[in-house]
Structures are given as C-alpha cells and as structure tokens.
Design a protein around this motif. Structure first.
Motif, PDB file in Angstrom:
ATOM      1  N   ILE A   8       0.841  -1.198   0.000  1.00 31.52           N
ATOM      2  CA  ILE A   8       0.000   0.000   0.000  1.00 31.52           C
ATOM      3  C   ILE A   8       0.874   1.246   0.000  1.00 31.52           C
ATOM      4  CG2 ILE A   8      -1.571   1.390   1.420  1.00 31.52           C
ATOM      5  CD1 ILE A   8      -2.943  -1.216   2.245  1.00 31.52           C
ATOM      6  N   LEU A   9       1.918   1.235   0.808  1.00 34.21           N
ATOM      7  CA  LEU A   9       2.838   2.364   0.885  1.00 34.21           C
ATOM      8  C   LEU A   9       3.555   2.579  -0.446  1.00 34.21           C
ATOM      9  CD1 LEU A   9       4.187   4.544   2.635  1.00 34.21           C
ATOM     10  CD2 LEU A   9       5.895   2.839   3.299  1.00 34.21           C
ATOM     11  N   LEU A  10       3.988   1.497  -1.057  1.00 37.65           N
ATOM     12  CA  LEU A  10       4.709   1.601  -2.327  1.00 37.65           C
ATOM     13  C   LEU A  10       3.801   2.113  -3.452  1.00 37.65           C
ATOM     14  CD1 LEU A  10       6.815  -1.694  -2.169  1.00 37.65           C
ATOM     15  CD2 LEU A  10       7.688   0.635  -1.998  1.00 37.65           C
ATOM     16  N   ASN A  11       2.495   1.826  -3.350  1.00 41.12           N
ATOM     17  CA  ASN A  11       1.548   2.255  -4.382  1.00 41.12           C
ATOM     18  C   ASN A  11       0.923   3.618  -4.108  1.00 41.12           C
ATOM     19  OD1 ASN A  11       1.174   0.059  -6.455  1.00 41.12           O
ATOM     20  ND2 ASN A  11       0.840  -1.155  -4.618  1.00 41.12           N
ATOM     21  N   SER A  12       1.287   4.216  -2.979  1.00 41.15           N
ATOM     22  CA  SER A  12       0.600   5.438  -2.547  1.00 41.15           C
ATOM     23  C   SER A  12       0.904   6.643  -3.440  1.00 41.15           C
ATOM     24  CB  SER A  12       0.967   5.765  -1.095  1.00 41.15           C
ATOM     25  OG  SER A  12       2.363   5.986  -0.966  1.00 41.15           O
ATOM     26  N   LYS A  13       2.051   6.631  -4.101  1.00 38.03           N
ATOM     27  CA  LYS A  13       2.436   7.758  -4.942  1.00 38.03           C
ATOM     28  C   LYS A  13       2.194   7.431  -6.418  1.00 38.03           C
ATOM     29  CE  LYS A  13       6.239  11.074  -5.532  1.00 38.03           C
ATOM     30  NZ  LYS A  13       7.648  11.382  -5.193  1.00 38.03           N
ATOM     31  N   GLY A  14       1.679   8.409  -7.138  1.00 34.29           N
ATOM     32  CA  GLY A  14       1.526   8.215  -8.574  1.00 34.29           C
ATOM     33  C   GLY A  14       0.094   8.230  -9.044  1.00 34.29           C
ATOM     34  N   GLY A 251       8.972  -0.376 -16.563  1.00 31.77           N
ATOM     35  CA  GLY A 251      10.054  -0.714 -15.646  1.00 31.77           C
ATOM     36  C   GLY A 251       9.574  -0.980 -14.246  1.00 31.77           C
ATOM     37  N   GLY A 252      10.531  -1.135 -13.351  1.00 34.01           N
ATOM     38  CA  GLY A 252      10.235  -1.257 -11.939  1.00 34.01           C
ATOM     39  C   GLY A 252      10.393   0.099 -11.265  1.00 34.01           C
ATOM     40  N   ARG A 253      10.341   0.099  -9.955  1.00 30.32           N
ATOM     41  CA  ARG A 253      10.489   1.372  -9.232  1.00 30.32           C
ATOM     42  C   ARG A 253      11.912   1.908  -9.309  1.00 30.32           C
ATOM     43  NH1 ARG A 253       6.938  -1.654  -6.081  1.00 30.32           N
ATOM     44  NH2 ARG A 253       4.888  -0.699  -5.896  1.00 30.32           N
ATOM     45  N   ALA A 254      12.879   1.019  -9.499  1.00 32.07           N
ATOM     46  CA  ALA A 254      14.283   1.427  -9.480  1.00 32.07           C
ATOM     47  C   ALA A 254      14.916   1.242 -10.857  1.00 32.07           C
ATOM     48  CB  ALA A 254      15.056   0.634  -8.435  1.00 32.07           C
ATOM     49  N   ILE A 280       6.156   8.792 -20.267  1.00 35.15           N
ATOM     50  CA  ILE A 280       5.526   8.330 -19.036  1.00 35.15           C
ATOM     51  C   ILE A 280       6.184   7.039 -18.556  1.00 35.15           C
ATOM     52  CG2 ILE A 280       3.387   7.276 -18.156  1.00 35.15           C
ATOM     53  CD1 ILE A 280       1.831   9.379 -19.684  1.00 35.15           C
ATOM     54  N   TYR A 281       6.432   6.961 -17.254  1.00 36.61           N
ATOM     55  CA  TYR A 281       6.968   5.741 -16.651  1.00 36.61           C
ATOM     56  C   TYR A 281       5.813   4.901 -16.103  1.00 36.61           C
ATOM     57  CZ  TYR A 281      11.403   8.325 -16.661  1.00 36.61           C
ATOM     58  OH  TYR A 281      12.508   9.046 -17.036  1.00 36.61           O
ATOM     59  N   LEU A 282       5.797   3.641 -16.473  1.00 32.90           N
ATOM     60  CA  LEU A 282       4.857   2.685 -15.904  1.00 32.90           C
ATOM     61  C   LEU A 282       5.624   1.741 -14.987  1.00 32.90           C
ATOM     62  CD1 LEU A 282       2.517   1.749 -18.897  1.00 32.90           C
ATOM     63  CD2 LEU A 282       2.215   3.501 -17.142  1.00 32.90           C
ATOM     64  N   ILE A 283       5.085   1.521 -13.799  1.00 34.88           N
ATOM     65  CA  ILE A 283       5.814   0.786 -12.764  1.00 34.88           C
ATOM     66  C   ILE A 283       5.140  -0.545 -12.454  1.00 34.88           C
ATOM     67  CG2 ILE A 283       6.743   0.901 -10.418  1.00 34.88           C
ATOM     68  CD1 ILE A 283       7.780   3.035 -12.487  1.00 34.88           C
ATOM     69  N   ARG A 284       5.880  -1.605 -12.544  1.00 36.78           N
ATOM     70  CA  ARG A 284       5.356  -2.934 -12.235  1.00 36.78           C
ATOM     71  C   ARG A 284       5.204  -3.087 -10.723  1.00 36.78           C
ATOM     72  NH1 ARG A 284       9.030  -6.248 -16.720  1.00 36.78           N
ATOM     73  NH2 ARG A 284       7.944  -5.337 -18.522  1.00 36.78           N
ATOM     74  N   ASN A 285       4.020  -3.483 -10.296  1.00 35.32           N
ATOM     75  CA  ASN A 285       3.746  -3.577  -8.858  1.00 35.32           C
ATOM     76  C   ASN A 285       3.172  -4.923  -8.441  1.00 35.32           C
ATOM     77  OD1 ASN A 285       1.324  -3.123 -10.154  1.00 35.32           O
ATOM     78  ND2 ASN A 285       0.737  -1.331  -8.948  1.00 35.32           N
ATOM     79  N   GLU A 305      -0.947  -8.324  -3.646  1.00 39.31           N
ATOM     80  CA  GLU A 305      -0.432  -7.185  -4.411  1.00 39.31           C
ATOM     81  C   GLU A 305      -1.569  -6.418  -5.101  1.00 39.31           C
ATOM     82  OE1 GLU A 305       4.007  -8.940  -5.529  1.00 39.31           O
ATOM     83  OE2 GLU A 305       2.278  -9.490  -6.752  1.00 39.31           O
ATOM     84  N   VAL A 306      -2.512  -7.157  -5.641  1.00 39.93           N
ATOM     85  CA  VAL A 306      -3.652  -6.518  -6.307  1.00 39.93           C
ATOM     86  C   VAL A 306      -4.519  -5.781  -5.288  1.00 39.93           C
ATOM     87  CG1 VAL A 306      -5.785  -6.961  -7.584  1.00 39.93           C
ATOM     88  CG2 VAL A 306      -3.662  -8.132  -8.247  1.00 39.93           C
ATOM     89  N   ARG A 307      -4.758  -6.414  -4.170  1.00 39.64           N
ATOM     90  CA  ARG A 307      -5.564  -5.782  -3.114  1.00 39.64           C
ATOM     91  C   ARG A 307      -4.937  -4.465  -2.663  1.00 39.64           C
ATOM     92  NH1 ARG A 307      -6.327  -8.183   3.018  1.00 39.64           N
ATOM     93  NH2 ARG A 307      -7.646  -6.509   3.821  1.00 39.64           N
ATOM     94  N   ALA A 308      -3.637  -4.481  -2.450  1.00 43.71           N
ATOM     95  CA  ALA A 308      -2.944  -3.271  -1.987  1.00 43.71           C
ATOM     96  C   ALA A 308      -3.035  -2.151  -3.014  1.00 43.71           C
ATOM     97  CB  ALA A 308      -1.482  -3.596  -1.689  1.00 43.71           C
TER      98      ALA A 308
END
Length: 374
Positions: A8-14, A251-254, A280-285, A305-308
């Motif tokens: 949830i924290l990792l997905n909070s931005k964007g 990509g990923g976050r990093a 635009i950057y798309l991030i795999r989560n 992961e989907v729920r978060a």
C-alpha cells in the motif's frame, strides 16, 4: 498483513483511478535463451550448472504450441466489458548469428531477426502467424524490449579472449549464462544497454533505431513503449527512444543507470510520472515468476499485491517473463504455470467484478489523458 501494508505504501504515490485496471507485461519474447535440450545437456555435462537457473532450464523460443496453449486459456477469462487479458509481449527482435560471428573470428557481431530464428527451430516455423492471430484477437500485444538481450561489448570481448564458459556456451548457441552458474567473474551479459563508460552509449542509438525498424517491419506498427533489459538504462537512452517514437517507459520502481566503473546509480520512479521529454513511466507492482522462484505461493502473493494497489486506486501492472509459459524444454513447466496463472486471473475477476484488462499502451494513453484533464 505486513506485506499488504508495505505494498500500500509503495503504491501510494503516482497515478490513481477509480477504475480497477490490470495490465500484464511479459518480457523476452523472440529471444533464444536455451536453443534445445541437446544444448542444455551438453552444458550440464561440461560442468555448467544450467540446472540451477530457471531460465537455462525452462526458457526456449516460443512455439506455435506454446502460444496456442496460452491463447486458449486467456480466451476463457473475461472482464466486465467482455475483454480477455492481453499479454503485452515485450519482444527481442534479433538473436546472434553464431555462424557468421565465428567465421568473422569474433571480431564483429552479426545477428538474425527473430522471425529468421523462428524458421530455424522445431515447432516455431509458423509462430509469427500464430502471434498475428493473437494480436487480432487482442490476446497478444507486442512491444519493444530491444534488438538483442546482450551486453554486446562485454560478450564479444569474452568470446574474443576465449573465456572458457562463454566459448562453450557459444558453441551450443547460448549467450545467456547467468553469473550465478559460472565461475567467471564478470558483469551480466544480459544488460543490453549497459556501459562501463558514457562514451559507449552512442552506439546504442543505432541499435535502438534498427530495433524499432525491425519491429515495425515484422508487426506492421511501431512500438510506442519500451522496457530495458534488466531495468538497466541511462537517461540518454530516453532521448534515443524519444527519437524513434517511444513515449512510454516500462520498468520497476528502481532504474539502474550505467556508465561508471563505480557501479550503478539508482533512480526511483513512480506510476505515471513523466520525464522532461514527456515520456511516461509505468511501474510494475505485482509479479508472477514460478519458473525461477518455485517456492513462492504465487496465488496469495498476487492477491495481496492486487488488493494493496486497488485499495489506493493504483492500476496493477503484473510482471511475468516468457519462461513461465514455455514448454519446449519441459512441457510440465508450461502446463503447471499456465494453469496456475489462469486460476489466479479467474479468481481476480471473481473478487473484482469491475476489473478491466488493458495493455501497456492503453494504460499509458489513459494516464496521458488524465494529466491533460488536470
């Protein structure tokens, strides 16, 4: 619960949306990682621990049978709009031409296009036609992953210098030996846009331009998104990509930035942010990688992961590599993993009846429209 809170924290931005969006991004299509069981057995007998790497154990050039099995499963799953999941198939458009490289005494690199590779391997002669059927049915959406999946400067140098494991692999038409299964102390051969010095980046512009030309010629349309091999690329590459029409960076976050012997610089990205070029950057989560990490409960992991992501309004970009669905080396690998993947997607549709399947470019376009509306 701790894992969900972390996600949830990792997905909070964007980028956020009230829509429950799921994109599947899959890498390495078109590349020849392990050409045959014969090559695998040769390397294993020679002491190369190919049995300790999921890619060298299971990954093979996609066959007609592989694709038909994948499409058959995807057809059965529908979202609220009646759309099946679409695999954004990030494609490597060329493989080494081993004969020409050897004839040239390892002084120069030569390649064959991926459709030429299809003509050389059993069960793949009509693969491109099956792919085009999948494109027409919106089950398969190719995008660009690179010309080849090889750090060419270092690979060719190792071959020229007769590095034993690299030459042995070459003799069996294998380039992708992981650093974990050889004793040679070297950087990965798989980071195609890697460089030890910034001056080395210039050659990549011609390679990327040629890759886009091959992609457009074979599929009939250009790729507007790109994923760098092993998430390794320099901001200069984004300039090159912009020139060939790429407006979306997967990509990923990093991001690992090459160009220094001191190691890689890390740049962090978040879902939907843009660079100065407007890309635009798309991030795999989320991820599905049972072929290389068999001891993970992938069903529960993906549900978490989907729920978060959906809890905070983030789209889900589910990363998975081709190796998970290939049966050319071990048929059970395709059967078991495809069955599990289908079960997970079916479960997600049940849990989220309003889920929407999109491909990478559709999501990027949605994000771009939302930014223009702000």
């Amino acid at each position: 619960m701790v894992e969900i809170l972390k996600n949830i924290l990792l997905n909070s931005k964007g980028f956020k949306s009230k829509r429950k969006i799921l994109v599947i991004e899959s890498d390495d299509w078109g590349s020849v990682r392990m050409p045959s069981k014969h090559a695998y057995n040769n390397l294993l007998k020679a002491g190369i621990k190919v049995d300790q790497c999921g890619y060298t154990t299971f990954d093979s050039l996609e066959s007609e049978q592989d694709l038909e099995a994948i499409f058959s499963q995807l057809h059965k799953i529908k979202d609220k709009k009646g759309n099946s999941p679409s695999i954004t198939a990030n494609t490597i458009v060329a493989n080494p031409d081993y004969q020409k490289i050897r004839e040239g005494n390892f002084d120069r690199y030569y390649f064959e296009t991926f459709d030429q590779s299809y003509q050389r391997y059993q069960g793949t002669a009509n693969t491109l036609e099956v792919i085009k059927q999948g494109i027409g049915e919106k089950l398969y959406f190719p995008q660009l992953h690179g010309r080849e999946h090889i750090f060419l400067k270092n690979w060719m140098s190792a071959l020229k210098n007769e590095e034993a494991a690299t030459r042995l692999a070459f003799d069996n038409q294998v380039y992708g030996l992981s650093t974990t299964i050889t004793t040679a102390k070297r950087k990965s051969f798989l980071t195609a846009l890697d460089a030890d010095h910034l001056e080395e980046l210039a050659v990549h512009e011609a390679i990327l331009t040629q890759a886009q030309q091959i992609f457009t010629d074979k599929f009939g349309f250009p790729s507007t998104s790109f994923i760098a091999a092993n998430y390794t690329w320099h901001p200069n590459h984004e300039v090159f990509l912009n020139r060939i029409g790429v407006n979306t960076i997967q990509g990923g976050r990093a991001q690992k930035v090459p160009g220094s012997h001191q190691g890689y610089q890390i740049i962090k990205h978040y879902m939907g942010n843009q660079n100065v070029l407007g890309q635009i950057y798309l991030i795999r989560n989320a991820g599905f990688e049972p072929a290389t990490r068999p001891n993970v409960n992938w069903h529960q992991k993906i549900l978490n992961e989907v729920r978060a992501a959906f809890l905070v309004g983030a789209p889900v970009i589910l990363s998975t590599h081709r190796v998970n669905f290939m049966g050319g080396m071990v048929e059970k690998n395709r059967e078991d993993n495809l069955k599990l993947f289908s079960e997970i997607l079916t479960d997600l549709v049940k849990k989220y009846p309003d889920i929407e399947f999109m491909n990478t470019v559709e999501l990027s376009n949605l994000i771009r429209i939302s930014k223009n509306e702000l």
